[in-house]
Design a protein around this motif. Sequence first.
Motif, short mmCIF file in Angstrom:
data_model
loop_
_atom_site.label_atom_id
_atom_site.label_comp_id
_atom_site.label_asym_id
_atom_site.label_seq_id
_atom_site.Cartn_x
_atom_site.Cartn_y
_atom_site.Cartn_z
N LEU A 17 0.78 -1.26 -0.06
CA LEU A 17 -0.04 0.05 -0.09
C LEU A 17 0.98 1.10 0.00
O LEU A 17 1.68 1.49 0.94
CB LEU A 17 -0.99 0.16 1.39
N THR A 18 1.02 2.23 -0.97
CA THR A 18 1.50 3.29 -0.99
C THR A 18 0.63 4.62 -1.04
O THR A 18 -0.54 4.52 -1.41
CB THR A 18 2.34 3.38 -2.36
N THR A 19 1.33 5.52 -0.59
CA THR A 19 0.76 6.99 -0.52
C THR A 19 1.56 8.19 -1.12
O THR A 19 2.16 8.73 -0.20
CB THR A 19 0.17 7.25 0.86
N GLU A 97 14.13 27.45 -13.44
CA GLU A 97 14.46 26.17 -12.94
C GLU A 97 13.32 25.30 -12.39
O GLU A 97 12.53 25.79 -11.65
CB GLU A 97 15.39 26.20 -11.71
N VAL A 98 13.14 23.98 -12.75
CA VAL A 98 12.22 23.19 -12.27
C VAL A 98 12.97 22.04 -11.51
O VAL A 98 13.84 21.37 -11.93
CB VAL A 98 11.43 22.45 -13.34
N ARG A 99 12.03 21.66 -10.50
CA ARG A 99 12.49 20.48 -9.65
C ARG A 99 11.25 19.57 -9.40
O ARG A 99 10.36 20.45 -9.07
CB ARG A 99 13.11 20.81 -8.36
N ALA A 100 11.41 18.38 -9.46
CA ALA A 100 10.11 17.50 -9.36
C ALA A 100 10.53 16.28 -8.31
O ALA A 100 11.67 15.87 -8.35
CB ALA A 100 9.88 16.83 -10.72
N TRP A 101 9.64 16.09 -7.22
CA TRP A 101 9.87 14.90 -6.24
C TRP A 101 8.64 13.93 -6.63
O TRP A 101 7.66 14.32 -6.84
CB TRP A 101 9.88 15.77 -4.95
N LEU A 102 9.20 12.82 -6.08
CA LEU A 102 7.96 11.72 -5.57
C LEU A 102 8.16 11.74 -3.99
O LEU A 102 9.12 11.57 -3.66
CB LEU A 102 8.53 10.45 -6.48
N VAL A 103 6.96 11.94 -3.65
CA VAL A 103 6.95 12.12 -2.00
C VAL A 103 5.77 11.29 -1.53
O VAL A 103 4.76 10.85 -1.91
CB VAL A 103 6.66 13.58 -1.72
N ASN A 104 5.96 10.83 -0.25
CA ASN A 104 5.06 10.10 0.34
C ASN A 104 4.32 11.11 1.18
O ASN A 104 4.77 11.60 2.24
CB ASN A 104 5.67 9.12 1.45
N TRP A 105 3.10 11.26 0.90
CA TRP A 105 2.30 12.67 1.50
C TRP A 105 1.81 12.29 2.86
O TRP A 105 1.51 13.04 3.59
CB TRP A 105 0.82 12.93 0.63
N ALA A 106 2.16 11.00 3.22
CA ALA A 106 1.59 10.40 4.65
C ALA A 106 2.91 10.69 5.49
O ALA A 106 2.63 10.81 6.81
CB ALA A 106 1.06 9.06 4.92
N ASP A 107 4.05 10.95 5.04
CA ASP A 107 5.37 11.15 5.79
C ASP A 107 6.22 12.00 4.77
O ASP A 107 6.93 11.09 3.97
CB ASP A 107 5.94 9.91 6.07
#
Length: 296
Positions: A17-19, A97-107
């Motif tokens: 399970l991913t968030t 400049e552009v930066r992009a993240w993949l992030v766990n919104w629960a943590d």
Amino acid sequence: MSVQFNEGLAAHLASRLTTVCHAWAITRKDGVVFAFTDHDRPLAFAGFEFRADTGLSALALAQSTGLSVDNSEALGALSDVSLREDEIEQGRFDGAEVRAWLVNWADTTQHWLNFRGSLGELTRAGGGFRAELRGLTEGLNRPLGRVYQKPCSVVLGDGACRFNLSQESYAQTLAVEAIEGARRFVWQTFEPFDVDWFTRGRLEVLDGPAAGLWGMIKSDRNEGAARVVELWEPMRGLVTEGTQIRLVAGCDKRVETCRLKFNNFDNYQGFPDLPGEDWVVSVPSSKGTNSGGSLR
């Protein structure tokens, strides 16, 4: 491009399970920052406050480990609270400049910077926009090196030119008296600068809605008792009477201009003695004495 993957995020992605969501930060050249996330709630990490449901959503991201150019596209909605159409039209987002993240919104401590680059072409339609994203390897996709030519190859006042444009005799700050078609500026009272002093120079807007924008000067001339400065293209922001602007002297890249107008010949970056085409096609004469001297 970041090469470190967050171990906590890796463990989270390995679970059933991913968030996770995406987050974007755009930093313009004037220092203004916009941060967005495609999550339905705002997030905060890496020193940014990411707005929810505004700004950007990502399409497929193509990346490689070689020297080919990483690229992606992002879609977004135009609004006063995120990216505005008039600011895009004014070019304020060009090269941002552009930066992009993949992030766990629960943590949010579990995040990974998976793209870093700049904005390329932006197109607008139907209240939205499409942005081209260019990776860091884009800088390898342009030619480098010096150009051997008679005219100077650098920009007046840059690190190679080294000329100080803050000197009073090479720039002046004044208010707009009259403007026509966003490109023709007219003054009845003007400092006693020579005609054409500002031709090929810059007109910089210092205040008002167009503050920070500038245009290249096409001509600087007298029309009767008036001084007229005309730009190559209309200003892309609103400039009205009373707006403070700065006029910067122009340079036509000739060695005579560098020596006589700017007294900066020591830093001239052209090759004024480079032989021309007539010399290249010259051939020995069949008449007279060929002594090794001039062929003319």
